[in-house]
Design a protein around this motif. Structure first.
Motif, short mmCIF file in Angstrom:
data_model
loop_
_atom_site.label_atom_id
_atom_site.label_comp_id
_atom_site.label_asym_id
_atom_site.label_seq_id
_atom_site.Cartn_x
_atom_site.Cartn_y
_atom_site.Cartn_z
N LEU A 82 0.83 -1.20 0.00
CA LEU A 82 0.00 0.00 0.00
C LEU A 82 0.87 1.26 0.00
O LEU A 82 0.64 2.18 -0.78
CB LEU A 82 -0.96 0.00 1.20
N TYR A 83 1.88 1.28 0.85
CA TYR A 83 2.79 2.42 0.90
C TYR A 83 3.47 2.61 -0.47
O TYR A 83 3.54 3.73 -0.98
CB TYR A 83 3.84 2.23 1.99
N GLY A 84 3.93 1.54 -1.07
CA GLY A 84 4.63 1.62 -2.35
C GLY A 84 3.75 2.15 -3.46
O GLY A 84 4.17 3.01 -4.25
N LEU A 85 2.52 1.68 -3.55
CA LEU A 85 1.65 2.15 -4.63
C LEU A 85 1.23 3.60 -4.42
O LEU A 85 1.16 4.38 -5.37
CB LEU A 85 0.45 1.21 -4.85
N LEU A 86 0.98 3.99 -3.17
CA LEU A 86 0.63 5.39 -2.90
C LEU A 86 1.82 6.31 -3.15
O LEU A 86 1.66 7.42 -3.67
CB LEU A 86 0.11 5.55 -1.48
N LYS A 87 3.01 5.84 -2.80
CA LYS A 87 4.22 6.64 -3.06
C LYS A 87 4.43 6.83 -4.56
O LYS A 87 4.72 7.94 -5.02
CB LYS A 87 5.44 5.95 -2.44
N LEU A 88 4.27 5.76 -5.35
CA LEU A 88 4.45 5.87 -6.80
C LEU A 88 3.40 6.80 -7.40
O LEU A 88 3.72 7.65 -8.24
CB LEU A 88 4.38 4.49 -7.45
N ARG A 89 2.15 6.67 -6.99
CA ARG A 89 1.10 7.55 -7.51
C ARG A 89 1.41 9.00 -7.17
O ARG A 89 1.28 9.88 -8.02
CB ARG A 89 -0.26 7.12 -6.96
N SER A 90 1.85 9.27 -5.95
CA SER A 90 2.19 10.65 -5.56
C SER A 90 3.40 11.17 -6.33
O SER A 90 3.42 12.32 -6.76
CB SER A 90 2.45 10.73 -4.06
N GLU A 91 4.42 10.30 -6.50
CA GLU A 91 5.63 10.70 -7.21
C GLU A 91 5.31 11.20 -8.62
O GLU A 91 5.84 12.21 -9.07
CB GLU A 91 6.60 9.53 -7.30
N VAL A 92 4.41 10.50 -9.30
CA VAL A 92 4.10 10.85 -10.69
C VAL A 92 2.96 11.85 -10.78
O VAL A 92 3.10 12.91 -11.39
CB VAL A 92 3.81 9.59 -11.52
N PHE A 93 1.81 11.55 -10.19
CA PHE A 93 0.63 12.38 -10.40
C PHE A 93 0.69 13.71 -9.66
O PHE A 93 0.19 14.71 -10.16
CB PHE A 93 -0.64 11.62 -9.99
N VAL A 94 1.30 13.75 -8.49
CA VAL A 94 1.34 14.99 -7.72
C VAL A 94 2.63 15.76 -7.98
O VAL A 94 2.60 16.93 -8.36
CB VAL A 94 1.18 14.70 -6.21
N VAL A 95 3.78 15.11 -7.82
CA VAL A 95 5.06 15.81 -7.92
C VAL A 95 5.46 16.03 -9.38
O VAL A 95 5.64 17.18 -9.81
CB VAL A 95 6.16 15.04 -7.15
N GLU A 96 5.60 14.97 -10.16
CA GLU A 96 6.07 15.10 -11.54
C GLU A 96 5.11 15.92 -12.40
O GLU A 96 5.52 16.78 -13.17
CB GLU A 96 6.28 13.73 -12.16
N GLN A 97 3.81 15.64 -12.27
CA GLN A 97 2.83 16.33 -13.10
C GLN A 97 2.33 17.63 -12.46
O GLN A 97 1.48 18.31 -13.02
CB GLN A 97 1.65 15.40 -13.43
#
Length: 151
Positions: A18-33
């Motif tokens: 759960l932590y890993g998938l939320l971290k990946l989603r945040s890394e791309v959708f929130v930070v990168e984009q």
């Protein structure tokens, strides 16, 4: 590269997954984009989560939504590939797996997605077709696309 995957309902995910998938989603959708939005939308609990690993590292992810949760049809959402694994074909792999699991879990029905417009050609190459006009979702242009039932 050793590729493995797991498909789990929300309650089956362990804390690290759960932590890993939320971290990946945040890394791309929130930070990168650079998109400020509430990623935790109270839909995850009703979804199946597809995690794709390369050599033990979470490389790609998406969630499978039952009909009626986001759209009248079954849908695939939060499709993401880690920046470290882009260009390796893992985005295509996670989508191919997702389509197969949608058919297995929910039956052979239309699948609808809300695609970011920059990825239209990618989704079209998987058989999806654009439906309707573009729309703004959290500052990013999207278009709905559908995939007809297999067969």
């Amino acid at each position: 590269m050793d590729i493995t995957h797991r498909i789990k309902q929300f309650d089956e995910l362990n804390a690290a997954e759960l932590y890993g998938l939320l971290k990946l989603r945040s890394e791309v959708f929130v930070v990168e984009q650079n998109c400020v939005f509430l990623d935790q939308d109270d839909k995850d609990q009703q979804c199946h989560h597809l995690l794709l690993f390369a050599d033990g590292t979470l490389a790609a992810y998406c969630r499978l939504l039952p009909a009626g949760l986001s759209y009248p049809e079954v849908s695939i959402g939060r499709v993401v590939t880690s920046p470290a694994f882009r260009g390796t074909g893992l985005g295509r792999k996670v989508m191919e797996l997702a389509i197969g699991y949608c058919n297995e879990l929910f039956g052979n029905h239309i699948i609808r997605i809300g695609a970011q417009t920059y990825a239209l050609a990618f989704y079209a190459s998987l058989g999806f077709t654009a439906q309707g006009d573009t729309y703004d979702e959290d500052g990013i242009e999207h278009v709905e696309m559908t995939l007809p039932p297999a067969g």
